[in-house]
Design an enzyme around this catalytic site. Structure first.
Site, PDB file in Angstrom:
ATOM      1  N   LEU A  33      40.823  36.596  22.722  1.00 49.95           N
ATOM      2  CA  LEU A  33      42.073  36.974  23.415  1.00 49.95           C
ATOM      3  C   LEU A  33      42.164  38.467  23.703  1.00 49.95           C
ATOM      4  O   LEU A  33      43.255  38.995  23.896  1.00 49.95           O
ATOM      5  CB  LEU A  33      43.308  36.496  22.635  1.00 49.95           C
ATOM      6  CG  LEU A  33      43.458  34.974  22.496  1.00 49.95           C
ATOM      7  CD1 LEU A  33      44.747  34.625  21.763  1.00 49.95           C
ATOM      8  CD2 LEU A  33      43.458  34.276  23.866  1.00 49.95           C
ATOM      9  N   THR A  35      40.705  39.865  26.414  1.00 49.37           N
ATOM     10  CA  THR A  35      41.022  39.845  27.855  1.00 49.37           C
ATOM     11  C   THR A  35      41.553  38.483  28.292  1.00 49.37           C
ATOM     12  O   THR A  35      42.133  38.364  29.357  1.00 49.37           O
ATOM     13  CB  THR A  35      39.781  40.220  28.712  1.00 49.37           C
ATOM     14  OG1 THR A  35      38.708  39.351  28.354  1.00 49.37           O
ATOM     15  CG2 THR A  35      39.356  41.652  28.499  1.00 49.37           C
ATOM     16  N   ASP A  51      35.829  35.856  17.424  1.00 49.96           N
ATOM     17  CA  ASP A  51      34.874  36.627  18.225  1.00 49.96           C
ATOM     18  C   ASP A  51      33.464  36.057  18.047  1.00 49.96           C
ATOM     19  O   ASP A  51      33.068  35.707  16.930  1.00 49.96           O
ATOM     20  CB  ASP A  51      34.910  38.077  17.721  1.00 49.96           C
ATOM     21  CG  ASP A  51      34.321  39.027  18.720  1.00 49.96           C
ATOM     22  OD1 ASP A  51      35.071  39.841  19.280  1.00 49.96           O
ATOM     23  OD2 ASP A  51      33.082  38.958  18.943  1.00 49.96           O
ATOM     24  N   ALA A  75      32.408  37.357  27.709  1.00 47.97           N
ATOM     25  CA  ALA A  75      31.697  38.611  27.985  1.00 47.97           C
ATOM     26  C   ALA A  75      32.651  39.608  28.621  1.00 47.97           C
ATOM     27  O   ALA A  75      33.679  39.232  29.184  1.00 47.97           O
ATOM     28  CB  ALA A  75      30.539  38.347  28.947  1.00 47.97           C
ATOM     29  N   TYR A 141      26.737  46.144  33.597  1.00 53.18           N
ATOM     30  CA  TYR A 141      27.229  44.769  33.515  1.00 53.18           C
ATOM     31  C   TYR A 141      26.133  43.787  33.966  1.00 53.18           C
ATOM     32  O   TYR A 141      25.769  42.860  33.240  1.00 53.18           O
ATOM     33  CB  TYR A 141      28.490  44.637  34.383  1.00 53.18           C
ATOM     34  CG  TYR A 141      28.896  43.217  34.647  1.00 53.18           C
ATOM     35  CD1 TYR A 141      29.286  42.384  33.608  1.00 53.18           C
ATOM     36  CD2 TYR A 141      28.878  42.696  35.947  1.00 53.18           C
ATOM     37  CE1 TYR A 141      29.648  41.070  33.851  1.00 53.18           C
ATOM     38  CE2 TYR A 141      29.236  41.389  36.191  1.00 53.18           C
ATOM     39  CZ  TYR A 141      29.616  40.575  35.137  1.00 53.18           C
ATOM     40  OH  TYR A 141      29.962  39.283  35.389  1.00 53.18           O
ATOM     41  N   ALA A 283      31.585  53.770  44.370  1.00 50.07           N
ATOM     42  CA  ALA A 283      30.176  53.917  43.980  1.00 50.07           C
ATOM     43  C   ALA A 283      29.584  52.574  43.564  1.00 50.07           C
ATOM     44  O   ALA A 283      30.240  51.791  42.871  1.00 50.07           O
ATOM     45  CB  ALA A 283      30.058  54.906  42.830  1.00 50.07           C
ATOM     46  N   GLY A 284      28.371  52.322  44.002  1.00 45.11           N
ATOM     47  CA  GLY A 284      27.639  51.129  43.539  1.00 45.11           C
ATOM     48  C   GLY A 284      27.929  49.854  44.292  1.00 45.11           C
ATOM     49  O   GLY A 284      27.422  48.794  43.924  1.00 45.11           O
ATOM     50  N   ASP A 285      28.766  49.891  45.346  1.00 47.60           N
ATOM     51  CA  ASP A 285      29.069  48.669  46.104  1.00 47.60           C
ATOM     52  C   ASP A 285      27.969  48.380  47.125  1.00 47.60           C
ATOM     53  O   ASP A 285      27.781  49.149  48.071  1.00 47.60           O
ATOM     54  CB  ASP A 285      30.391  48.832  46.882  1.00 47.60           C
ATOM     55  CG  ASP A 285      31.601  48.472  46.051  1.00 47.60           C
ATOM     56  OD1 ASP A 285      31.435  47.786  45.017  1.00 47.60           O
ATOM     57  OD2 ASP A 285      32.714  48.870  46.433  1.00 47.60           O
TER      58      ASP A 285
HETATM   59  N1  UFG Z   1      37.535  46.491  47.587  1.00 45.90           N
HETATM   60  C1  UFG Z   1      38.331  47.290  48.388  1.00 45.90           C
HETATM   61  N2  UFG Z   1      39.517  47.701  47.872  1.00 45.90           N
HETATM   62  C2  UFG Z   1      39.952  47.389  46.618  1.00 45.90           C
HETATM   63  C3  UFG Z   1      39.121  46.555  45.819  1.00 45.90           C
HETATM   64  C4  UFG Z   1      37.915  46.128  46.332  1.00 45.90           C
HETATM   65  O1  UFG Z   1      37.987  47.621  49.524  1.00 45.90           O
HETATM   66  O2  UFG Z   1      41.031  47.822  46.224  1.00 45.90           O
HETATM   67  C5  UFG Z   1      36.261  45.987  48.155  1.00 45.90           C
HETATM   68  C6  UFG Z   1      35.042  46.364  47.345  1.00 45.90           C
HETATM   69  O3  UFG Z   1      34.543  47.613  47.758  1.00 45.90           O
HETATM   70  C7  UFG Z   1      34.104  45.202  47.668  1.00 45.90           C
HETATM   71  C8  UFG Z   1      35.036  44.020  47.919  1.00 45.90           C
HETATM   72  O4  UFG Z   1      36.322  44.595  48.136  1.00 45.90           O
HETATM   73  O5  UFG Z   1      33.414  45.478  48.835  1.00 45.90           O
HETATM   74  C9  UFG Z   1      35.124  43.081  46.759  1.00 45.90           C
HETATM   75  O6  UFG Z   1      35.392  43.843  45.584  1.00 45.90           O
HETATM   76  P1  UFG Z   1      35.698  43.183  44.172  1.00 45.90           P
HETATM   77  O7  UFG Z   1      35.933  44.290  43.200  1.00 45.90           O
HETATM   78  O8  UFG Z   1      36.766  42.146  44.325  1.00 45.90           O
HETATM   79  O9  UFG Z   1      34.376  42.402  43.841  1.00 45.90           O
HETATM   80  P2  UFG Z   1      32.858  42.954  43.739  1.00 45.90           P
HETATM   81  O10 UFG Z   1      32.138  42.392  44.930  1.00 45.90           O
HETATM   82  O11 UFG Z   1      32.786  44.396  43.512  1.00 45.90           O
HETATM   83  O12 UFG Z   1      32.446  42.290  42.362  1.00 45.90           O
HETATM   84  C10 UFG Z   1      32.054  40.969  42.273  1.00 45.90           C
HETATM   85  C11 UFG Z   1      32.435  40.397  40.916  1.00 45.90           C
HETATM   86  C12 UFG Z   1      31.687  41.124  39.813  1.00 45.90           C
HETATM   87  C13 UFG Z   1      30.216  41.115  40.108  1.00 45.90           C
HETATM   88  C14 UFG Z   1      29.947  41.681  41.474  1.00 45.90           C
HETATM   89  C15 UFG Z   1      28.499  41.582  41.851  1.00 45.90           C
HETATM   90  O13 UFG Z   1      33.817  40.513  40.698  1.00 45.90           O
HETATM   91  O14 UFG Z   1      31.912  40.463  38.581  1.00 45.90           O
HETATM   92  O15 UFG Z   1      30.662  40.945  42.456  1.00 45.90           O
HETATM   93  O16 UFG Z   1      28.150  42.693  42.588  1.00 45.90           O
HETATM   94  F1  UFG Z   1      29.557  41.840  39.204  1.00 45.90           F
END
Ligand code: UFG
Length: 328
Positions: A33, A35, A51, A75, A141, A283-285
């Site tokens: 619990l 998250t 846990d 996780a 992650y 970063a990292g998207d």
């Molecule tokens: N985004 C925005 N504005 C926001 C939030 C997100 O533009 O306020 C964009 C992000 O840049 C991304 C897309 O919306 O391009 C989706 O973002 P999310 O954070 O919803 O999801 P992610 O694609 O980053 O993450 C998902 C899963 C993660 C997983 C990842 C794999 O939620 O658990 O894909 O890359 F690790």
């Protein structure tokens, strides 16, 4: 058949428990619990708060309940946090899974379905992504999830454990009943953040970069309904019960939507203008993540039912409108 769901009070875990119980399965939940939410625990499941890093606690549950298979969602899963606190991710995700496997082997439980992620691939070389494509995570992650998959493989060879690893793309939406939905703290996912605007909790949605090499310059993702993901777990348990070998499957719709398309669809669903502002890239998207789920369709017989973005966002909106503060 009794199935143990680790992390069954979390977002995807709770939706999977609902589907398992609808399918007549007997379900035991473990969740610490931290998250997860007590309110998301299905009333017909037997719940143990604890846990997975606590070996004694796990042994007690395995000895008390006759568990046929484990579904493992327990996780940490925030990409941004994983870069700031990598050791938290190694501890909970990897060390936790090591202790879980110790306990499973000792208690003779030999089937596990595991919650993996598209983040195991990192920046894809091409889309749609196949399970055989290069795995080179760009964040802690994804790295811990990939390492967990490898741990299952080697433990399987030594101890006869069989696993199915399900690599989810963008999980979203909420249970059709509106009883459970997505509630992360802090929230970082696109759809719940967008819906905070019509809920009066946010003035605008930020678009993280509009200069990507995509059709409208914003990132493309493969959005998959949480209930469709839940169904895939049930099929994966059956696959293992039928004596099949360990395997890895992508889970997505195979269709990509840009951030702007998601915002436009949310405007249509909510009848709210939802103002948006472009901000720098996060970063990292990766620019594009789209799954090939042909393997899951062919081998597991999986068929997503909620594959329209409008329907996905409508179920999310039903939950968020009625639960503007989540489960609280
Ligand atoms: N985004 C925005 N504005 C926001 C939030 C997100 O533009 O306020 C964009 C992000 O840049 C991304 C897309 O919306 O391009 C989706 O973002 P999310 O954070 O919803 O999801 P992610 O694609 O980053 O993450 C998902 C899963 C993660 C997983 C990842 C794999 O939620 O658990 O894909 O890359 F690790």
């Amino acid at each position: 058949m009794t199935i143990l769901v680790l992390g069954g009070a979390g977002y995807i875990g709770s939706h999977t428990v609902y589907e398992l119980i609808d399918n007549g399965e007997d379900v035991v939940i473990i969740d610490n619990l931290l998250t997860g939410h007590k309110e998301a625990v299905h009333p017909k499941a037997r719940f143990y708060q604890g846990d997975i890093r606590d070996r004694e606690f796990l042994d007690k549950v395995f000895q008390k309940e006759k568990i046929d298979a484990v579904i493992h969602f327990a996780a940490c899963s925030l990409v941004g946090e994983s870069m700031e606190k990598p050791l938290k991710y190694y501890d909970n995700n990897l060390c936790g899974t090591k202790i879980l496997l110790d306990s499973m082997v000792a208690n003779g439980v030999d089937k596990i379905v595991f919650s993996s992620t598209a983040a195991t691939y990192g920046e894809p070389e091409k889309v749609p992504i196949l399970e055989t494509d290069r795995t080179e995570p760009t964040n802690t992650y994804g790295e811990t999830k990939l390492s967990m998959e490898k741990m299952f493989k080697w433990v399987g060879k030594a101890h006869g454990l069989r696993y199915v690893s399900l690599r989810y793309f963008n999980a979203c939406g909420a249970h059709i009943s509106g009883e459970i939905g997505e509630d992360h703290n802090p929230e970082s996912h696109l759809i719940p953040l967008i819906l905070q605007v019509p809920n009066g909790k946010r003035e605008f949605i930020s678009i993280f970069g509009d200069d990507y090499d995509t059709k409208d310059g914003t990132c493309v993702r493969d959005y998959i309904h949480v209930t469709d993901l839940a169904q895939a777990h049930i099929l994966a348990v059956k696959y293992l019960q039928n004596g099949n070998e360990s395997n890895i499957f992508n889970l997505g719709n195979g269709v990509g939507f840009t951030v702007k398309e998601v915002i436009d669809t949310a405007r249509k669903v909510t009848s709210h203008p939802i103002p948006a502002k472009t901000t720098p890239r996060r970063a990292g998207d990766p620019a594009q993540l789209i799954a090939s789920s042909e393997k899951a369709r062919k081998i597991l017989g999986w068929k997503p039912q909620h594959d329209s973005l409008e329907e996905i966002i409508s179920t999310a909106w039903k939950w968020h409108k009625n639960h503007p503060n989540g489960f609280n």
